[in-house]
Design an enzyme around this catalytic site. Sequence first.
Site, PDB file in Angstrom:
ATOM      1  NE  ARG A 180      -3.726  -2.004   2.626  1.00  0.00           N
ATOM      2  CZ  ARG A 180      -3.554  -2.713   3.726  1.00  0.00           C
ATOM      3  NH1 ARG A 180      -2.686  -2.307   4.640  1.00  0.00           N
ATOM      4  NH2 ARG A 180      -4.247  -3.814   3.921  1.00  0.00           N
ATOM      5  NE  ARG A 210       7.517 -26.048   5.262  1.00  0.00           N
ATOM      6  CZ  ARG A 210       8.779 -26.415   5.390  1.00  0.00           C
ATOM      7  NH1 ARG A 210       9.231 -27.534   4.805  1.00  0.00           N
ATOM      8  NH2 ARG A 210       9.632 -25.701   6.118  1.00  0.00           N
ATOM      9  CE1 TYR A 239      -2.493 -19.971   3.972  1.00  0.00           C
ATOM     10  CE2 TYR A 239      -0.731 -19.933   2.377  1.00  0.00           C
ATOM     11  CZ  TYR A 239      -1.256 -19.508   3.560  1.00  0.00           C
ATOM     12  OH  TYR A 239      -0.548 -18.626   4.331  1.00  0.00           O
TER      13      TYR A 239
HETATM   14  N1  UDP Z   1       5.512 -13.684   3.805  1.00  0.00           N
HETATM   15  C1  UDP Z   1       6.810 -13.208   3.766  1.00  0.00           C
HETATM   16  N2  UDP Z   1       7.249 -12.391   4.764  1.00  0.00           N
HETATM   17  C2  UDP Z   1       6.458 -12.030   5.803  1.00  0.00           C
HETATM   18  C3  UDP Z   1       5.126 -12.506   5.844  1.00  0.00           C
HETATM   19  C4  UDP Z   1       4.682 -13.343   4.837  1.00  0.00           C
HETATM   20  O1  UDP Z   1       7.564 -13.539   2.857  1.00  0.00           O
HETATM   21  O2  UDP Z   1       6.945 -11.283   6.675  1.00  0.00           O
HETATM   22  C5  UDP Z   1       5.058 -14.584   2.715  1.00  0.00           C
HETATM   23  C6  UDP Z   1       5.309 -16.051   3.081  1.00  0.00           C
HETATM   24  O3  UDP Z   1       5.638 -16.761   1.903  1.00  0.00           O
HETATM   25  C7  UDP Z   1       3.958 -16.484   3.624  1.00  0.00           C
HETATM   26  C8  UDP Z   1       2.993 -15.707   2.733  1.00  0.00           C
HETATM   27  O4  UDP Z   1       3.668 -14.456   2.511  1.00  0.00           O
HETATM   28  O5  UDP Z   1       3.765 -17.886   3.512  1.00  0.00           O
HETATM   29  C9  UDP Z   1       1.611 -15.493   3.324  1.00  0.00           C
HETATM   30  O6  UDP Z   1       1.746 -14.847   4.572  1.00  0.00           O
HETATM   31  P1  UDP Z   1       0.587 -14.835   5.660  1.00  0.00           P
HETATM   32  O7  UDP Z   1       1.019 -13.913   6.753  1.00  0.00           O
HETATM   33  O8  UDP Z   1      -0.703 -14.571   4.975  1.00  0.00           O
HETATM   34  O9  UDP Z   1       0.633 -16.344   6.160  1.00  0.00           O
HETATM   35  P2  UDP Z   1      -0.166 -17.172   7.296  1.00  0.00           P
HETATM   36  O10 UDP Z   1      -0.500 -16.219   8.431  1.00  0.00           O
HETATM   37  O11 UDP Z   1      -1.361 -17.770   6.615  1.00  0.00           O
HETATM   38  O12 UDP Z   1       0.851 -18.192   7.697  1.00  0.00           O
END
Ligand code: UDP
Length: 383
Positions: free
Chosen positions: A177, A246, A345
Amino acid sequence: MAPRTFAVVGAGFSGAVMARELAEAGHRVEVFESRPHVAGNCHTERSAEGPMVHVYGPHIFHTQHAHVWDYVRRFGEMVPYVHRVKATTGGRVFSLPVNLLTINQFFGTALDPGGAAALIRSKAEPGESAPSTFEEQALAFVGRELYEAFFAGYTRKQWGVDPAELPASILARLPVRFTYDDSYFNHPWQAIPRHGYTPIVEAILDHPGVSVHLSTPWPGGSFDHVVWTGPIDAWFGHANGRLGYRTLDFEREVRAGDAQGCPVMNYCDADVPWTRITEHKHFAPWEDHAATVLYREFSRLCGEGDVPYYPIRLVKEKEQLLEYVRLAERTPGVTFMGRLGTYRYLDMDVTIHEALGCARAVLSALDAGSPLPTFSVHPLGAA
Ligand code: UDP
């Protein structure tokens, strides 16, 4: 329509919503849950130290579906909550998802939205064709510096593979953003249940037509129909091998006071072994506790007997999945649904949305005397 007897296997949101809808339509439902609690990986528990704990990692309810928002609020109080995440990278702390504050702090600038957009455009590395991998998408989206700082290391730790092997869709979960809006999600309704997720799922299952059997793996038996929300490969005894997931390990720590000042701190550097630390009491700012409970989160390949979390869905798994889809299509009497049943997912709200849709499809097929659906949503379809 004559009442039927259904078995629903799994008491997460998928199974609970399906059971409820079938029971409300007059059918009899037996729910089998292998764990000692309902709510699947959304399960929450009051800790001895006080804070409510998201036992299987942080779950924030967010949705753009008005009917899903109305549905959950029938079963429990949802307290409006805006999720704000911080990230540590290179020894400094930034705001996530990438927003105007992140950009200005990272590059040491004082840009306005237009200036920041122009800066990021100048850094972006669009490939020759539309980005298909996580890495291509990130480079085209934010450029190399932000990609290396926030995405490359975290993603390698989270998924155990190079971001060049992952699909672009995973990155699409995170917005970028050019304003100071630091809400992690874009959805109009965001909340945390006042008493946790588990009482909500218990309330969904609380219907005279539904019996819940906890600590009871699927015992088999003769039912008019089975709704399977467990792993699709488990139904077939892993005949084509195990689909890759995972799993997560949590190191629990209790401290006094406030340990990190926010609910979730991501650790984006590849040489820090954990991906993030959750400080549970910040999910319930309306409560007051002297102690604080922290979960340090580690991601690894899911082995036999581990709890599956994230479906990996790379090329190898998709080929295996196709075999299971073919088997499922030749298996009458079973509907596969949810995150594990369709190997996708899924966020909680999408799970509920799909379960409601699948229940409608099951009920109208019964009405019409036609075959019941094999899947809530096709595992290899759009999602
Ligand atoms: N991700 C990243 N850095 C961060 C947060 C997320 O690279 O600081 C990437 C990572 O590949 C992750 C994806 O973005 O699996 C989705 O993140 P999200 O926070 O939505 O994941 P969740 O909370 O579902 O584990």
